[in-house]
Design an enzyme around this catalytic site. Structure first.
Site, PDB file in Angstrom:
ATOM      1  N   TYR A  56      50.003  40.766  47.889  1.00  0.00           N
ATOM      2  CA  TYR A  56      48.909  41.342  48.657  1.00  0.00           C
ATOM      3  C   TYR A  56      48.608  42.760  48.177  1.00  0.00           C
ATOM      4  O   TYR A  56      49.410  43.682  48.374  1.00  0.00           O
ATOM      5  CB  TYR A  56      49.235  41.358  50.147  1.00  0.00           C
ATOM      6  CG  TYR A  56      49.578  40.002  50.719  1.00  0.00           C
ATOM      7  CD1 TYR A  56      48.977  38.843  50.240  1.00  0.00           C
ATOM      8  CD2 TYR A  56      50.509  39.872  51.747  1.00  0.00           C
ATOM      9  CE1 TYR A  56      49.293  37.595  50.758  1.00  0.00           C
ATOM     10  CE2 TYR A  56      50.827  38.636  52.275  1.00  0.00           C
ATOM     11  CZ  TYR A  56      50.216  37.500  51.773  1.00  0.00           C
ATOM     12  OH  TYR A  56      50.545  36.262  52.291  1.00  0.00           O
ATOM     13  N   HIS A 120      56.847  32.402  47.328  1.00  0.00           N
ATOM     14  CA  HIS A 120      55.423  32.457  47.653  1.00  0.00           C
ATOM     15  C   HIS A 120      54.614  31.489  46.790  1.00  0.00           C
ATOM     16  O   HIS A 120      54.533  31.645  45.579  1.00  0.00           O
ATOM     17  CB  HIS A 120      54.922  33.889  47.438  1.00  0.00           C
ATOM     18  CG  HIS A 120      53.595  34.168  48.084  1.00  0.00           C
ATOM     19  ND1 HIS A 120      53.015  35.411  48.060  1.00  0.00           N
ATOM     20  CD2 HIS A 120      52.748  33.380  48.779  1.00  0.00           C
ATOM     21  CE1 HIS A 120      51.864  35.368  48.716  1.00  0.00           C
ATOM     22  NE2 HIS A 120      51.688  34.143  49.148  1.00  0.00           N
TER      23      HIS A 120
END
Length: 312
Positions: A56, A120
């Site tokens: 992010y 992830h």
């Protein structure tokens, strides 16, 4: 805020958690003040599980969280981050990178331990590496006391089951996004029974399904089929005609499942976060829910391809 246990981890999560992807300016430019106020607002409202990732903002989310959590007692919040995905094209689930990634995340977040660490978006790599290399490295980090609970995230159901076939006895939790929403409940129907049998904790994310279940303009990058988008617009209008924001119904629905520990929603706008906390404290309009689910019935559980084709 109400909490639920995360499987066998001993960790209790709030039913609504703070997703920090927006702090990485993933969707729009934000200011440092917005990042700081959003984080503190979430904590003040009881959303004390914070979910982030080095992906992010290419590290910016973790950096701003580290700043926003400064002087906040470490035992007052639950912190989770991820590893393995670092950009849209850069994935590295090697054992070496596991150790490096955790070290960097701890430095950015200004803490000496993580509560939850997830692989992830594993669907973007050949899956055998996950159980042949990545898992062992994560278990080592856990043994060192740097993390309390480990698991993985992805989107394709096939990937979930393939990875679970090899590692379900060694992980603590999973994160599934856009898989328990008004339009798609495959987390409940296709995964939850298996996870509950093994007492693996379940984190839900994406209650708004990438803005699909809001009144916002649908982003160009939204991958859902056109018939799903059309149904969502029809459902949003029905809600509006009855004086309800479809986002409210979507959030209440996603946070309402008793076997899903939490629903993660993200924003860098403190006003949105306060609104969400108010919404989940209100009773859900059951008749409106039934009518919206009827609209979605013809496109129920339709999704998209994510990651490598063979993992879908």
């Amino acid at each position: 805020m109400q909490t639920r246990p995360l499987g066998k981890t001993g960790i209790d999560l709030p039913i609504l958690s703070f997703g920090a992807s927006s702090l990485g300016a993933e969707f729009r430019s934000i200011t440092l003040d917005e990042a700081m106020r959003s984080t503190r607002t979430a904590l003040d409202l009881g959303m004390n599980f914070i979910d982030t990732s080095p992906f992010y903002g290419r590290g910016m989310s973790e950096i701003l969280l580290g700043m926003g959590l400064k002087d906040v007692p470490r035992d007052s919040y639950i912190l989770g981050t991820k590893l393995g995905r670092y950009s849209d094209i850069h994935f590295d689930f090697s054992a070496k990178r596991v150790e490096e990634s955790v070290h960097v995340s701890l430095q950015r977040l200004k803490t000496d331990h993580l509560d939850i660490l997830l692989m992830h978006d594993v669907e973007f790599v050949p899956l055998p590496q996950i159980w042949e290399e990545t898992l062992e490295a994560m278990l080592k980090v856990k043994e060192q006391g740097k993390v309390k609970a480990i698991g993985f995230s992805c989107y394709p159901l096939k990937t979930f089951h393939t990875v679970l076939d090899h590692i379900e006895d060694h992980i603590d939790c999973i994160l599934a996004y856009n898989r328990y929403t008004l339009q798609n409940t495959t987390l409940e129907t296709s995964l939850l029974p298996r996870l509950l049998e093994k007492n693996i904790g379940v984190i839900g994310a994406g209650p708004f399904s990438a803005r699909l279940l809001t009144n916002a303009e649908l982003p160009a990058w939204l991958k859902e089929p056109e018939e799903v988008k059309a149904a969502a617009r029809e459902a949003a209008k029905l809600c509006a005609d009855r004086g309800v924001d479809i986002a409210q119904l979507a959030l209440q629905f996603a946070a309402g499942h008793p076997d899903i520990a939490t629903s993660v929603a993200g924003s860098a706008n403190p006003d949105n976060i306060r609104k969400w906390a108010d919404w989940i404290a209100e009773p859900m309009d059951e008749q409106l829910l039934a009518d919206v689910l009827a609209i979605f019935e013809p496109v129920k559980d339709l999704g998209h391809v994510e990651g490598l084709p063979e993992n879908n």
